[in-house]
Scaffold this motif. Structure first.
Motif, short mmCIF file in Angstrom:
data_model
loop_
_atom_site.label_atom_id
_atom_site.label_comp_id
_atom_site.label_asym_id
_atom_site.label_seq_id
_atom_site.Cartn_x
_atom_site.Cartn_y
_atom_site.Cartn_z
N PHE A 74 0.84 -1.18 0.00
CA PHE A 74 0.00 0.00 0.00
C PHE A 74 0.88 1.25 0.00
CE2 PHE A 74 0.75 -0.40 4.55
CZ PHE A 74 0.89 0.92 4.97
N SER A 75 0.30 2.34 -0.44
CA SER A 75 1.04 3.60 -0.48
C SER A 75 0.07 4.77 -0.46
CB SER A 75 1.93 3.68 -1.73
OG SER A 75 1.13 3.67 -2.90
N TRP A 76 0.60 5.93 -0.05
CA TRP A 76 -0.14 7.19 -0.12
C TRP A 76 0.62 8.14 -1.03
CZ3 TRP A 76 -4.71 9.12 1.60
CH2 TRP A 76 -5.45 8.38 2.53
N HIS A 77 -0.13 8.81 -1.91
CA HIS A 77 0.47 9.78 -2.82
C HIS A 77 -0.32 11.09 -2.76
CE1 HIS A 77 1.86 5.93 -4.46
NE2 HIS A 77 2.90 6.60 -4.95
N TYR A 78 0.38 12.17 -3.04
CA TYR A 78 -0.25 13.49 -3.11
C TYR A 78 -0.16 13.99 -4.54
CZ TYR A 78 -0.76 18.56 -2.65
OH TYR A 78 -1.14 19.87 -2.81
N ASN A 79 -1.29 14.43 -5.07
CA ASN A 79 -1.32 14.94 -6.44
C ASN A 79 -1.07 16.45 -6.40
OD1 ASN A 79 -1.77 15.57 -9.10
ND2 ASN A 79 -3.85 14.74 -9.20
N ASP A 80 0.16 16.83 -6.65
CA ASP A 80 0.57 18.24 -6.61
C ASP A 80 0.48 18.84 -8.02
OD1 ASP A 80 1.56 20.70 -5.99
OD2 ASP A 80 3.61 20.02 -5.56
N ASN A 81 -0.76 19.24 -8.39
CA ASN A 81 -1.00 19.84 -9.71
C ASN A 81 -0.45 18.97 -10.84
OD1 ASN A 81 -2.25 22.16 -8.64
ND2 ASN A 81 -0.25 23.11 -8.27
N VAL A 85 3.46 12.88 -5.74
CA VAL A 85 4.48 12.86 -4.69
C VAL A 85 4.14 11.73 -3.72
CG1 VAL A 85 5.61 14.14 -2.85
CG2 VAL A 85 4.83 15.34 -4.92
N LYS A 86 5.07 10.78 -3.55
CA LYS A 86 4.84 9.68 -2.63
C LYS A 86 5.06 10.15 -1.20
CE LYS A 86 6.09 5.54 -3.72
NZ LYS A 86 6.89 4.31 -3.99
N LEU A 87 4.08 9.84 -0.32
CA LEU A 87 4.17 10.23 1.09
C LEU A 87 4.67 9.09 1.96
CD1 LEU A 87 0.81 12.18 1.38
CD2 LEU A 87 3.08 13.10 0.84
N CYS A 88 4.22 7.88 1.70
CA CYS A 88 4.67 6.71 2.46
C CYS A 88 4.24 5.45 1.73
CB CYS A 88 4.11 6.72 3.89
SG CYS A 88 2.33 6.46 3.98
N ASP A 89 4.88 4.32 2.07
CA ASP A 89 4.48 3.03 1.53
C ASP A 89 4.99 1.92 2.43
OD1 ASP A 89 7.15 3.15 0.97
OD2 ASP A 89 6.99 2.42 -1.09
N VAL A 135 -4.11 10.16 -2.64
CA VAL A 135 -4.50 8.86 -3.19
C VAL A 135 -3.99 7.73 -2.31
CG1 VAL A 135 -4.41 7.34 -5.21
CG2 VAL A 135 -4.40 9.83 -5.53
N CYS A 136 -4.94 6.89 -1.87
CA CYS A 136 -4.59 5.68 -1.12
C CYS A 136 -4.63 4.50 -2.09
CB CYS A 136 -5.58 5.48 0.02
SG CYS A 136 -5.30 3.98 0.99
N PHE A 137 -3.51 3.77 -2.21
CA PHE A 137 -3.38 2.70 -3.19
C PHE A 137 -3.00 1.40 -2.49
CE2 PHE A 137 -0.53 0.10 -5.77
CZ PHE A 137 -1.30 -0.12 -6.92
N ALA A 138 -3.53 0.27 -3.00
CA ALA A 138 -3.17 -1.04 -2.45
C ALA A 138 -3.14 -2.08 -3.57
CB ALA A 138 -4.16 -1.47 -1.37
N ARG A 139 -2.23 -3.07 -3.41
CA ARG A 139 -2.10 -4.16 -4.39
C ARG A 139 -1.90 -5.47 -3.63
NH1 ARG A 139 2.01 -2.38 -7.12
NH2 ARG A 139 3.60 -3.56 -5.99
N ASN A 140 -2.67 -6.48 -4.01
CA ASN A 140 -2.64 -7.75 -3.30
C ASN A 140 -2.14 -8.87 -4.23
OD1 ASN A 140 -3.02 -9.73 -1.39
ND2 ASN A 140 -5.24 -9.87 -1.68
N PRO A 141 -0.90 -9.34 -4.06
CA PRO A 141 -0.37 -10.43 -4.90
C PRO A 141 -1.19 -11.71 -4.81
CG PRO A 141 1.40 -9.33 -3.71
CD PRO A 141 0.12 -8.81 -3.14
N LYS A 142 -1.88 -11.92 -3.68
CA LYS A 142 -2.68 -13.12 -3.52
C LYS A 142 -3.84 -13.16 -4.51
CE LYS A 142 -4.72 -15.97 0.13
NZ LYS A 142 -5.03 -16.06 1.57
N GLU A 143 -4.21 -12.00 -5.02
CA GLU A 143 -5.29 -11.90 -6.01
C GLU A 143 -4.71 -11.55 -7.38
OE1 GLU A 143 -9.04 -9.96 -4.57
OE2 GLU A 143 -7.75 -9.35 -2.92
#
Length: 233
Positions: A74-81, A85-89, A135-143
């Motif tokens: 998972f990760s958080w991104h900020y859309n700066d115009n 910009v990645k905030l954390c993952d 933006v909150c993003f997630a990816r699951n390899p199990k799926e």
């Protein structure tokens, strides 16, 4: 052994239209189940917040998967115009394991918990430059690396808008007045009914007493007078 129709062609070697329709329905149902049960992330029922300049805000996000997770990224991104910009993952190895979060912004703090499928973050001391989409993003390899994302919008203001409660106060006042009037009316009605019942009982007592006196005077008095007037033999 395959059967042969009147044309001499093998029936088992051909697919009937009914078989194709049945296979299509099965495939559609399987795809529907996969879509419903797939990975999803959500920022809640309200996807935005209005906060004052200099305050700290919570950027909420949760994930869900009916078949579970393994090495969920998972990760958080900020859309700066337009610039992302990645905030954390981080990677969550499995259910209930705390991830090692890599924070890439000095005013971001991870406050989520894998036990609640929570991957929320705090943004400290916000400024007008922090306004925008997160933006909150997630990816699951199990799926088979199924992924999903959700957007949370931050609005930064000098001061929060004051809510005009005039209409609410008027409605509450009117309802209170109506309820008070009904209560007073019911109390007065009860007192009047009680008074009328007592007055009616007094009238009945007077009628009974008056009727008894009349019977004594007219009946017993007359009998005595008749006995006194009877001559002796």
């Amino acid at each position: 052994m395959a059967s042969v129709d009147n044309t001499g062609s093998s029936v088992s070697g051909r697919r009937r239209p009914g078989d194709l329709l049945h296979a299509g329905l099965v495939l559609t149902l399987l795809l529907g189940v996969w879509c419903v049960g797939g990975l999803e992330v959500s920022t809640g029922k309200v996807s935005f917040v209005e906060a004052m300049n200099g305050s700290t805000v919570l950027l909420p996000c949760t994930y869900s998967s009916c078949i579970g997770i393994k090495d969920l990224y998972f990760s958080w991104h900020y859309n700066d115009n337009g610039t992302i910009v990645k905030l954390c993952d981080a990677v969550i190895p499995t259910e209930g394991v705390n991830p090692k979060v890599s924070v890439k912004h000095d005013r971001v703090e991870f406050v989520g918990s894998p036990k609640g499928n929570n991957i929320s973050i705090l943004l400290w001391n916000i400024t007008f430059e922090d306004e925008g989409d997160y933006v909150c993003f997630a990816r699951n390899p199990k799926e088979k690396n199924r992924n999903h994302s959700a957007i949370f919008t931050l609005l930064v203001v000098d001061q929060l808008k004051e809510v005009d409660n005039t209409l609410t106060v008027i409605i509450v006042s009117v309802l209170g007045g109506v309820i008070g009037f009904v209560i007073i009316f019911m109390v007065i009605k009860a007192l009047v009914v009680n008074f009328l019942l007592k007055d009616d009982e007094k009238n009945k007592e007077c009628l009974v007493s008056s009727s008894g006196n009349d019977n004594t005077e007219n009946g017993l008095g007359g009998a005595k007078a008749d006995n006194k007037g009877t001559p002796k033999a």
